[in-house]
Scaffold this motif. Structure first.
Motif, short mmCIF file in Angstrom:
data_model
loop_
_atom_site.label_atom_id
_atom_site.label_comp_id
_atom_site.label_asym_id
_atom_site.label_seq_id
_atom_site.Cartn_x
_atom_site.Cartn_y
_atom_site.Cartn_z
N THR A 85 46.80 -21.46 -62.23
CA THR A 85 47.80 -20.72 -61.38
C THR A 85 46.74 -19.83 -60.51
N LEU A 86 45.53 -19.45 -60.88
CA LEU A 86 44.75 -18.72 -59.98
C LEU A 86 44.25 -19.40 -58.75
N GLY A 87 44.09 -20.94 -59.05
CA GLY A 87 43.79 -21.98 -58.28
C GLY A 87 44.71 -22.12 -57.15
N VAL A 88 45.94 -22.16 -57.49
CA VAL A 88 46.88 -22.22 -56.57
C VAL A 88 47.28 -21.02 -55.70
N LEU A 89 47.41 -19.92 -56.02
CA LEU A 89 47.57 -18.69 -55.57
C LEU A 89 46.45 -18.45 -54.57
N GLU A 90 45.13 -18.92 -55.04
CA GLU A 90 43.96 -18.70 -54.07
C GLU A 90 44.18 -19.42 -52.85
N LYS A 91 44.58 -20.92 -53.20
CA LYS A 91 44.66 -21.77 -52.13
C LYS A 91 45.92 -21.47 -51.22
N ALA A 92 47.04 -20.79 -51.69
CA ALA A 92 48.12 -20.36 -50.85
C ALA A 92 47.70 -19.05 -50.01
N GLY A 93 46.47 -18.62 -50.42
CA GLY A 93 46.01 -17.36 -49.58
C GLY A 93 46.86 -16.01 -49.99
N PHE A 94 47.26 -16.09 -51.29
CA PHE A 94 48.03 -14.91 -52.13
C PHE A 94 46.93 -13.79 -52.68
N ILE A 95 45.82 -14.43 -53.06
CA ILE A 95 44.85 -13.88 -53.76
C ILE A 95 43.33 -14.35 -53.30
N ALA A 136 44.47 -9.98 -60.96
CA ALA A 136 43.60 -10.88 -60.02
C ALA A 136 43.33 -9.73 -58.84
N LYS A 137 44.41 -9.03 -58.65
CA LYS A 137 44.11 -8.03 -57.53
C LYS A 137 43.80 -6.60 -57.89
N GLY A 138 43.43 -6.59 -59.35
CA GLY A 138 42.81 -5.35 -59.74
C GLY A 138 43.61 -4.48 -60.59
N SER A 139 45.10 -4.80 -60.96
CA SER A 139 45.74 -3.90 -61.88
C SER A 139 44.99 -3.84 -63.14
N GLU A 140 45.12 -2.48 -63.85
CA GLU A 140 44.79 -2.35 -65.16
C GLU A 140 45.77 -1.94 -66.01
N ALA A 141 47.02 -2.02 -65.49
CA ALA A 141 48.05 -1.73 -66.33
C ALA A 141 48.47 -2.65 -67.58
N TYR A 142 48.16 -3.72 -67.44
CA TYR A 142 48.20 -4.71 -68.63
C TYR A 142 47.47 -5.82 -68.76
N LYS A 143 47.52 -6.35 -69.84
CA LYS A 143 46.80 -7.71 -70.09
C LYS A 143 47.88 -8.67 -70.73
N LEU A 144 47.54 -9.92 -70.44
CA LEU A 144 48.25 -11.15 -70.99
C LEU A 144 48.15 -11.25 -72.57
N VAL A 145 49.46 -10.92 -73.19
CA VAL A 145 49.24 -11.35 -74.64
C VAL A 145 50.00 -12.29 -75.38
N GLY A 146 50.76 -13.09 -74.40
CA GLY A 146 51.37 -14.09 -74.98
C GLY A 146 52.26 -15.14 -73.93
N SER A 147 52.60 -16.38 -74.74
CA SER A 147 53.46 -17.18 -73.68
C SER A 147 54.89 -17.00 -74.23
N ALA A 184 56.19 -6.40 -71.34
CA ALA A 184 57.19 -7.34 -70.45
C ALA A 184 56.91 -8.72 -70.44
N ILE A 185 58.23 -9.35 -70.54
CA ILE A 185 58.31 -10.68 -70.51
C ILE A 185 58.54 -11.08 -69.06
N ALA A 186 57.81 -11.56 -68.26
CA ALA A 186 57.86 -11.92 -66.92
C ALA A 186 57.09 -13.08 -66.36
N LEU A 187 57.40 -13.16 -65.13
CA LEU A 187 56.90 -14.47 -64.61
C LEU A 187 55.61 -14.71 -64.47
N THR A 188 54.88 -15.74 -64.71
CA THR A 188 53.59 -15.96 -64.69
C THR A 188 52.92 -16.01 -63.56
N ASP A 189 53.13 -16.12 -62.56
CA ASP A 189 52.51 -15.86 -61.14
C ASP A 189 52.00 -14.54 -60.92
#
Length: 291
Positions: free
Chosen positions: A260-270, A64-75, A52-57
């Motif tokens: 990205t993790l830092g911003v999402l955590e600060k925003a309360g999403f993760i 971060a929420k536990g999905s094992e359906a995929y890993k990041l493979v590129g930019s 999947a070519i998809a949005l970063t966040d």
């Protein structure tokens, strides 16, 4: 194996579409996902796509929420995405602060339209615990919801929604650029073989570099996007000034994930686990290099 590559049919996908036309389905087939990244993640989970070519966040927050359906493979895209904040043509909302304590439209839970609502709330100083959402699936459902009053606004990429604004269907009342590079590439950890993925990413890199070149930007990119998407030449040239692609699709800067993790955590999403996140767990180390 032939990879099933999920994507969103937007102007960002132009290098991928050029690659697909040249490949003719020999090494991969495209699977369109009009609802965006939430749908892409769902299809990765349900064995409907391998890549999947998809949005970063949403990709990063899903792992971060536990999905094992995929890993990041590129930019895929190294510049921020400019999210427009969009309301109904006759609604009472005139600016982002007017949206406090209202119901926002999103395409799906876990989508970019939802994660960016948390970022917008963080910027506005709103409590993220009080955000209310209504799922409307796709751009047409989102537009209908702001015009029938069931939602106050929704967030979507600026140039994708501009034709609807130009046609008088909706209004822009602001924008929120992502605080991270906008697009990454993810793949199922076992369905997509490492050697096949590497070939796909290396070849995609050549198309991305060509598309991103100054020579192609001057004319060929404009003509391709105009033919494929029907955007005005003025809008295409304006978008091209804002976007950049990676030199190597098979690498990801580690700071993209950590920031990205830092911003999402600060925003309360993760929420961070005890001891913090292990960045290496977010990527397929057999395919991608963390830089």
């Amino acid at each position: 194996m032939t990879l099933r590559v999920g994507y969103v049919r937007e102007h960002f996908s132009s290098p991928l579409l050029q690659y697909a036309e040249a490949d003719g389905g020999q090494t991969f087939t495209l699977v369109e996902c009009p609802s965006g990244t939430g749908q892409l993640i769902s299809r990765l989970t349900n064995d409907e796509v391998d890549v999947a070519i998809a949005l970063t966040d949403p990709l990063i927050s899903g792992i971060a929420k536990g999905s094992e359906a995929y890993k990041l493979v590129g930019s895929y895209v190294t510049t921020p995405l400019n999210w427009a904040v969009i309301t109904g043509k006759d609604s009472k909302y005139q600016s982002i602060p007017d949206l406090k304590d209202t119901t926002l439209g999103i395409s799906r839970h876990g989508s970019g339209s939802q994660t960016m609502a948390f970022v917008m709330a963080l910027q506005q100083g709103w409590s993220t615990e009080d955000l209310k959402f209504q799922v409307n699936n796709d751009i047409r459902g989102l537009i209908d919801s702001v015009n029938d009053g069931s939602t106050s606004a929704f967030m979507w990429e600026w140039f994708t929604t501009k034709p609807f604004v130009d046609a008088g269907e909706v209004r822009f009342i602001g924008s929120v650029p992502t605080p991270w590079p906008s697009w990454l590439i993810a793949a199922h950890p076992t369905r997509a073989r490492a050697d096949v993925l590497s070939t796909f990413l290396n070849t995609l890199s050549t198309y991305v570099r060509t598309f991103d070149s100054e020579e192609k930007r001057a004319k060929d990119d404009v003509e391709f996007i105009k033919a494929k998407f029907g955007y005005s030449e003025e809008d295409i040239k304006a978008w091209l000034k804002t976007v950049a692609y990676p030199n190597d699709c098979a690498s990801i800067p580690a700071t993209v994930i950590s920031d990205t993790l830092g911003v999402l955590e600060k925003a309360g999403f993760i929420k961070s686990p005890e001891g913090g996140f292990d960045i290496a767990q977010f990527v397929n180390k057999d395919v991608v290099s963390l830089t």
